[in-house]
Design a protein around this motif. Sequence first.
Motif, mmCIF file in Angstrom:
data_model
loop_
_atom_site.group_PDB
_atom_site.id
_atom_site.type_symbol
_atom_site.label_atom_id
_atom_site.label_comp_id
_atom_site.label_asym_id
_atom_site.label_seq_id
_atom_site.Cartn_x
_atom_site.Cartn_y
_atom_site.Cartn_z
ATOM 1 N N GLN A 181 -6.029 3.643 4.391
ATOM 2 C CA GLN A 181 -5.175 4.671 3.795
ATOM 3 C C GLN A 181 -4.121 5.035 4.829
ATOM 4 N N MET A 182 -2.852 4.899 4.439
ATOM 5 C CA MET A 182 -1.755 5.259 5.334
ATOM 6 C C MET A 182 -1.565 6.765 5.297
ATOM 7 N N VAL A 183 -1.654 7.374 6.463
ATOM 8 C CA VAL A 183 -1.364 8.800 6.630
ATOM 9 C C VAL A 183 -0.470 8.858 7.854
ATOM 10 N N MET A 237 0.857 -1.177 0.000
ATOM 11 C CA MET A 237 0.000 0.000 0.000
ATOM 12 C C MET A 237 0.897 1.232 0.000
ATOM 13 N N MET A 238 0.643 2.134 -0.920
ATOM 14 C CA MET A 238 1.459 3.346 -0.968
ATOM 15 C C MET A 238 0.934 4.382 0.023
ATOM 16 N N CYS A 239 1.833 5.184 0.559
ATOM 17 C CA CYS A 239 1.442 6.206 1.511
ATOM 18 C C CYS A 239 0.522 7.220 0.826
ATOM 19 N N ILE A 271 -14.903 2.236 6.141
ATOM 20 C CA ILE A 271 -15.612 0.995 6.445
ATOM 21 C C ILE A 271 -17.080 1.114 6.058
ATOM 22 N N LYS A 272 -17.544 0.123 5.279
ATOM 23 C CA LYS A 272 -18.967 0.042 4.951
ATOM 24 C C LYS A 272 -19.624 -0.778 6.056
ATOM 25 N N SER A 280 -6.107 1.427 -0.113
ATOM 26 C CA SER A 280 -5.990 0.042 -0.530
ATOM 27 C C SER A 280 -7.212 -0.354 -1.348
ATOM 28 N N GLU A 281 -7.165 -1.544 -1.904
ATOM 29 C CA GLU A 281 -8.346 -2.121 -2.541
ATOM 30 C C GLU A 281 -9.357 -2.438 -1.455
#
Length: 98
Positions: A46-48, A1-3, A55-56, A7-8
């Motif tokens: 998401q990386m922050v 996962m890129m910063c 979330i659903k 993600s998917e």
Amino acid sequence: MMCGGSSESKPATAETQQIVQEIKPQVEEKEGRQFEVFEAVEFKTQMVAGINYFIKVHAGNNEFLHLRVFRSLPHEKKPLALASYQSKKAKQDELVYF
């Protein structure tokens, strides 16, 4: 996962459900009602400076919510925070950044 990128979308896990249960009172307070059903269905991360969880959540019948929950870095020792949410979503609505 890129910063910075998300993600998917993945099926919910036990960890995701734990996050949803922990954040549920904050959502109930904002919505002004209680949820009988509050079940994580799928999620993205998401990386922050920490992690954003998108979330659903199935909230009973045909009602779904999308939550954005922020988990700070472990050393900050902060509780999970409901950053934002969207109500009146449908099961087929895609999780997108909000």
